[in-house]
Write an enzyme that holds these catalytic residues in place. Structure first.
Site, PDB file in Angstrom:
ATOM      1  N   GLU A  11      -6.097 -46.603  80.470  1.00 65.63           N
ATOM      2  CA  GLU A  11      -4.791 -46.653  79.808  1.00 65.63           C
ATOM      3  C   GLU A  11      -3.608 -46.860  80.745  1.00 65.63           C
ATOM      4  O   GLU A  11      -2.571 -47.366  80.314  1.00 65.63           O
ATOM      5  CB  GLU A  11      -4.576 -45.346  79.013  1.00 65.63           C
ATOM      6  CG  GLU A  11      -5.499 -45.183  77.825  1.00 65.63           C
ATOM      7  CD  GLU A  11      -5.241 -46.197  76.735  1.00 65.63           C
ATOM      8  OE1 GLU A  11      -4.076 -46.589  76.559  1.00 65.63           O
ATOM      9  OE2 GLU A  11      -6.202 -46.628  76.078  1.00 65.63           O
ATOM     10  N   SER A  69     -16.433   3.429  33.388  1.00 65.48           N
ATOM     11  CA  SER A  69     -16.948   4.679  33.943  1.00 65.48           C
ATOM     12  C   SER A  69     -16.837   4.788  35.458  1.00 65.48           C
ATOM     13  O   SER A  69     -17.157   5.842  36.016  1.00 65.48           O
ATOM     14  CB  SER A  69     -18.411   4.855  33.533  1.00 65.48           C
ATOM     15  OG  SER A  69     -18.510   5.004  32.126  1.00 65.48           O
TER      16      SER A  69
END
Length: 776
Positions: free
Chosen positions: A195, A475
């Site tokens: 690059e 319950s």
């Protein structure tokens, strides 16, 4: 000497003067004042650009997502662990199976013997180095744990934790910051060779590269080559847009020069490696080589070799065009070209390039998703984090959040829930996908939430029923009532007889409340422990009215219920709406012997630099008598031995003791089960989202899911430890009086000292064989 000819007289006369040329005072003024003004504007703009660069580059350069981790796996000799569980943990950690483990994050296996090289990791209590270990699994447990190099036996080994989620910034950029020293040198050298070959010699821009690119583009008639340096690429990605305009290019060049003026090459290169765009995962953009390495190869960037480094370099030119999962041929060709360039530049040898070309791309088949596979648990984590952190901090400061999630428990919880919901629908001939469910599992000794499932689709990130599904609990409320009674040992014991006869209560509005048992029958008198085990409504309601509704509500609050509860008689039988999380908090206190431990999903939080920001230590408060809770827990064991929860042993061996309670609401709308073993507590709810009948009781619905999950987890048996003031006595359940061992129907129950019922129960030897009668 010849004389010059005389000048002709002017037609206007000799006295007329020669005309002077016109002057332009406006142009002179523009040049005189405009040029300096322009220079001032340009200088001011350069100063502005310089300030922009320095203020952003020296401050917080990136908004970093928070990383959320599961609990780390800790191995020790004797630990219950199956090979399948260890395989699952290694897969979660993305450890690679190899022939010979030599690198961190790899393992080999020969039968039940594992050779593992762990990764180093920084925890809230310090850095854990990499370990080279051997571990053998035998009979479902860790039989040996030793250092592979020295052969020294190890008492404890901690793995790095699995990453389970990220909390992203609003722009959905994701990255894992790396230091330059973390990146393989071959990746850095290759990047520069491909690059920006003059990276270390130019000052931000490379005029020769620009000219070369311009000439190539002119010859081709379109853009075929770029002349941007790495510095310019960093400027474009970090500060500017992707618009291709002369103004943007001018800004890019100026800012590149300024960046190089203030920062050295190493700083710029490190910033580039963390900023470069390398892919897309839905809405999440992949930035930096650290995250890209995990995204494409599921391994840290430190572990990349030549071929994988070359592939990352090839993606810089076009992450979408060269996407190795969507376009593998393009990616392979580009990678090989990068290898050729690296060889041509002398970064690698031609032989190395050829060897790397022969290797596959090495990309995992599926990209690791940026979406958490555990949305319900992550929801709980975020809610608890918001108590201490702003939302902005959670999405931008790079926090490291260490949670309590146990991946093995979570896996088995999801599997058990999905399997049993389908089975329930088949057994009861229901429409497919009619039922919904939610569950929470916790560690009893620590209050850590280890698994959360928010619905039948565990990956769905919508409505979280485990946290927000507020439904009547039926319950499940009863243990609070019985604990209120057992906290008065001179009035109530497990043997106290309760009336199971019809009664009515007139409410303040004039309505009448007349409770009845589920089977619509009445039993006269029943011992207290049986009333709870059989989940009898009438004796329970009578007991609650005698104790006083405010006292029962007070007990519920002590157990950890913070919600306001209306003091109506019906609340005694569960006309109270709670979420599974709230129920889990209540039962956590019961399982913890009367010590309330706030449920937590977070252990610690570190900042982006690994420094601790907050710890979430264990906090405990005693809220009930240990002796009274012991009596209650004994009765809850009876629930699963002879009461409404006995079907749990269709999933668990008979010698595994568990304690729990079923819950069913009117018209069978809600099915609940809360139960605990020696180390795990689980709460399960089953019902429908439209609040229609589920056709299930607590026993036929939620209990079956709980039992299947526990079957997968293979829990240890519950072993209640009696406090020092507990004594055992044989009781005749019919009379509630003390009797002798061997008398027909006699049961042994625990009592707080001084509360054992008086003797006097009739004793018959019926039911004893002749040998027992002979030696009575």
């Amino acid at each position: 000497m010849a004389r010059r000819p005389a000048r002709k007289p002017s037609s206007k006369g000799s006295s007329a003067k020669r005309k002077k040329p016109k002057r332009h005072p406006l142009r002179r003024r523009v040049l005189l004042y405009g040029l300096p003004l322009l220079l001032i504007v340009v200088a001011g703009y350069v100063v502005f650009l310089d300030y922009t660069i320095r203020s952003q580059f020296e401050g917080r350069r990136w908004e970093l997502p928070a990383r959320v981790y599961a609990r780390p796996l800790e191995l020790y000799p004797g630990m219950a662990l199956r090979t399948g569980d260890l395989n699952h943990e290694l897969k979660m950690l993305r450890y690679r199976p190899v022939r010979t483990a030599t690198e961190p994050g790899s393992y080999s296996r020969t039968g039940e013997l594992y050779h593992i090289v762990t990764r180093a990791f920084t925890f809230w209590d310090g850095k854990e180095p990499s370990h080279d270990i051997r571990v053998r699994i035998g009979a479902g447990a860790v039989s040996t744990l030793e250092d592979a190099r020295s052969g020294k036996h190890l008492s404890l080994l901690r793995f790095d934790p699995a990453l389970i989620a990220s909390i992203y910034p609003s722009h959905n950029e994701d990255r894992i910051l790396v230091k330059l020293s973390d990146v393989p040198p071959i990746l850095i050298k290759g990047l520069i060779a491909v690059e920006d070959r003059q990276f270390y010699s130019h000052h931000g821009i490379n005029p020769r590269a620009i000219a070369r690119a311009l000439w190539a583009n002119l010859r081709a008639g379109h853009t075929v080559q770029g002349g941007s340096t790495l510095t310019q690429q960093l400027i474009k990605n970090y500060f500017l847009s992707n618009k291709r305009t002369l103004w943007r290019k001018a800004n890019e060049a100026a800012m590149a020069l300024l960046l190089e003026l203030h920062y050295d090459k190493q700083q710029i290169l490190q910033a580039y490696l963390n900023e470069v765009y390398l892919g897309q995962d839905g809405r999440r953009s992949i930035h930096g080589v650290g995250l890209a390495s995990q995204f494409y190869f599921q391994r840290p960037v430190q572990e990349l070799g030549l071929s994988r480094s070359a592939l990352l370099i090839s993606l810089v030119r076009g992450p979408s065009y060269y996407d190795p999962r969507r376009h593998p041929k393009r990616a392979l060709a580009r990678r090989n070209l990068v290898l050729d360039v690296m060889a041509g530049q002398g970064v690698i040898s031609a032989a190395q390039a050829q060897a790397a070309k022969r290797r596959p791309l090495g990309v995992t088949a599926d990209a690791p998703s940026g979406i958490s596979p555990y949305p319900a648990f992550l929801d709980l984590v975020r809610r608890q984090l918001r108590r201490d952190y702003r939302e902005q901090d959670l999405t931008s400061e790079g926090l490291q959040i260490f949670t309590t999630l146990d991946p093995t428990v979570q896996r088995d919880a999801e599997r058990g829930l999905v399997q049993q919901l389908r089975q329930l629908e088949r057994d009861h001939r229901m429409k497919r996908d009619k039922l919904q469910s939610a569950m929470i599992f916790t560690r009893i000794e620590s209050g850590e939430v280890v698994a959360v499932v928010g619905g039948r689709d565990p990956r769905f990130a919508g409505f979280n029923r485990a946290l927000d599904g507020v439904r009547q609990v039926g319950s499940l409320i009863k243990p609070a009532m019985y604990l209120t009674a057992l906290s008065q040992p001179q009035r109530y014991t497990l043997a106290t007889l309760l009336e199971d006869e019809p009664f009515q209560v007139r409410n303040a509005d004039g309505s009448v409340w007349a409770p009845h048992n589920y089977d619509k029958t009445f039993r006269g008198k029943v011992p207290l422990y049986q009333a709870l085990a059989k989940s009898l409504n009438v004796p329970t309601a009578r007991l609650g009215m005698t104790l006083g509704i405010p006292n029962v509500i007070d007990t519920l609050h002590k157990l950890g219920i913070t919600r306001e509860i209306s003091p109506y008689p019906s609340m005694l039988l569960g006309a109270v709406s709670l979420s599974p999380l709230e129920v889990a908090q209540m039962y956590q206190t019961l399982a913890g012997g009367g010590f309330r431990t706030p449920l937590r999903s977070i252990r610690a939080v570190l900042n982006a630099d690994g420094k601790p920001l907050g710890r979430y230590p264990l906090t405990v408060k005693k809220v009930a008598s240990g002796s009274s809770v012991y009596l209650l827990d004994t009765a809850l064991e009876k629930v699963t031995e002879e009461g409404t929860g006995k079907d749990v042993h269709a999933f668990l061996p008979a010698d595994i003791t568990v304690a729990g309670k079923t819950g069913t609401t009117d018209d069978l709308r809600d099915s609940w089960f809360a139960g605990f073993t020696d180390n795990l507590l689980g709460v399960v709810w089953v019902g429908t989202d439209d609040n229609q009948s589920s056709q299930l009781t607590g026993s036929t619905g939620a209990l079956r899911i709980w039992g299947r999950v526990m079957q997968l987890l293979r829990p240890t048996s519950l072993q209640l430890t009696p406090p020092g003031d507990i004594v055992n006595a044989w009781i005749d359940p019919a009379s509630g009086r003390a009797t002798e061992q061997g008398c027909k129907g006699a049961v042994q129950l625990p009592f707080i000292k001084g509360s054992v019922p008086a003797a006097g129960a009739p004793c018959t030897s019926k039911g004893l064989n002749w040998i027992q009668r002979l030696f009575r």
